[in-house]
Design a protein around this motif. Sequence first.
Motif, mmCIF file in Angstrom:
data_model
loop_
_atom_site.group_PDB
_atom_site.id
_atom_site.type_symbol
_atom_site.label_atom_id
_atom_site.label_comp_id
_atom_site.label_asym_id
_atom_site.label_seq_id
_atom_site.Cartn_x
_atom_site.Cartn_y
_atom_site.Cartn_z
ATOM 1 N N GLU A 255 0.838 -1.203 0.000
ATOM 2 C CA GLU A 255 0.000 0.000 0.000
ATOM 3 C C GLU A 255 0.867 1.244 0.000
ATOM 4 O OE1 GLU A 255 -2.815 -0.543 3.175
ATOM 5 O OE2 GLU A 255 -3.747 -2.225 2.139
ATOM 6 N N ASN A 256 1.893 1.217 -0.850
ATOM 7 C CA ASN A 256 2.801 2.353 -0.952
ATOM 8 C C ASN A 256 2.073 3.608 -1.402
ATOM 9 O OD1 ASN A 256 4.960 0.904 -0.215
ATOM 10 N ND2 ASN A 256 5.902 0.787 -2.235
ATOM 11 N N ASP A 257 2.392 4.748 -0.767
ATOM 12 C CA ASP A 257 1.962 6.009 -1.354
ATOM 13 C C ASP A 257 3.172 6.621 -2.042
ATOM 14 O OD1 ASP A 257 3.460 6.943 0.722
ATOM 15 O OD2 ASP A 257 1.733 7.451 1.969
ATOM 16 N N GLU A 258 3.151 7.908 -2.277
ATOM 17 C CA GLU A 258 4.165 8.518 -3.116
ATOM 18 C C GLU A 258 5.602 8.237 -2.649
ATOM 19 O OE1 GLU A 258 4.600 12.950 -4.459
ATOM 20 O OE2 GLU A 258 2.548 12.227 -4.660
ATOM 21 N N SER B 275 6.456 6.809 0.888
ATOM 22 C CA SER B 275 6.770 5.898 1.988
ATOM 23 C C SER B 275 6.371 4.475 1.642
ATOM 24 C CB SER B 275 6.074 6.347 3.267
ATOM 25 O OG SER B 275 4.688 6.346 3.077
ATOM 26 N N ASN C 192 4.640 1.057 2.579
ATOM 27 C CA ASN C 192 3.603 0.546 3.472
ATOM 28 C C ASN C 192 3.198 -0.863 3.064
ATOM 29 O OD1 ASN C 192 3.171 2.984 5.035
ATOM 30 N ND2 ASN C 192 2.333 3.818 3.142
#
Lengths: 248, 215
Positions: A57-60, A62, A64
């Motif tokens: 669930e990576n965002d820009e 970080s 996750n």
Amino acid sequence: MENRTDKNSYTIIFAIVMVLIVGSLLAFAASSLKPNIDENKRLEKQQNILYAMGVNENDESSANFVSTDKAPELFKKYIKKQLVIQDGKVTEDNQAYLIDIKKEQTNAKAGIARRLPLFEGEKDGKTFYIAPIRGKGLWDAIWAYVAMDKNMVIQGAYFDHKGETPGLGANIKQRFFMDDFIGEHLLDNSNTFKGIDVSKSNADPKNDDKTDNEVDAIAGATITGNGVSAMIKSDLKLYEPFFKNLKK
Amino acid sequence: MGLLSKKDAKLITDPLADNNPITIQVLGICSALAITAELKASIVMALSVMAVLAIGNVVISLMRNIIPSKIRIIVQLVVVAALVIIVDQVLKAYAYELSKTLSVFVGLIITNCIIMGRFEAFALANGPWRSFLDGIGNSAGYGLILIIVGFFRELLGSGTLLGYKVFGDPIEQTGLYAYGYENNGFMLLSPMALIVVGIIIWVQRSRNESLIEEN
């Protein structure tokens, strides 16, 4: 008059009682919490393997994981086969992700053939081969899960560490470092295994050249970086015969 | 101050300024060097030390009349080590993500000289409530310096604060980097932590000359 607490007998009794109390307290805490801790570690392994193959669930910026309650379900969905390679023989084992790499490395030193776990995942029609590796950083252990395609080109990687310095060596688990590995070739131009160097003299800081067997090092984390290069070289090389067979 | 008497309030305010454990007593320097390359790590360390020091001070203070003086240092060590390990185990079981961030600090907390120093100098001679306040005060003083050092090292060394890119992206050459600004990689190495602490000491002593020792 001598103080009661200055007597030798008092001191010794105090020491014994203290050790007994503290010891049993720690033993109690460790044993009553162990099932929870083991469960957390098991889920973390599943999350790590899924992360490497791009299920996260990576965002820009970080990194996750998928949440712990979803991990077992997604692990079943994406990981098609769990393989164990021992002495060149490949067998299936759906507990392969629980194999302790540290133990296998010690066994290998004692002459017992190492069991190499490998996970075959499938996502959007692409097949991933994910291998766990382990090595030494500056202070303590470092390890990684590396997802490759059948040509040993890295598709994703998750690095972690036990006690590297925050802000320096600990940055190997940051996106900017891990993402550098994506697309890198583990084989050289003549198709023999070369590994990937975490290089300080890399003339390619934007990492455009994916076939140079190099990624950019982290300033101030030379020894951790060398550890990463070394574990890629020693541990992923063991999987080379498997990939050679795959092409036949 | 309604909540605390003047004497008790001093226990908290003193270590923040004129009796700061790092800049005046020069304790806890080792961890100030090790983990201040990032602001986040500094904050986490400050909070962890606060918890351990406050609880440890109370425990030692409650035991102060029964601890044999011959082995008091060992007793202090056992108390702090047991505390830290139990907290670490509980976190591993119920807050696994957090425990992974903290695991690096566990060893550093046990060996932090401020903790042993406060046990020895304060908790052994004072009641639990005052010891608790002393623990909070000293760890706040320690944390304050850690956060100041972490702030400058992360800002000047990596151009970020808490991971947020303050000056733009150094690889994409945006923001300040477009004008030729470079991160000072030297700030990330431990010697710079000492130099930053040195500058804080300098500033503090030049503002308050009573702190300067006579030769």
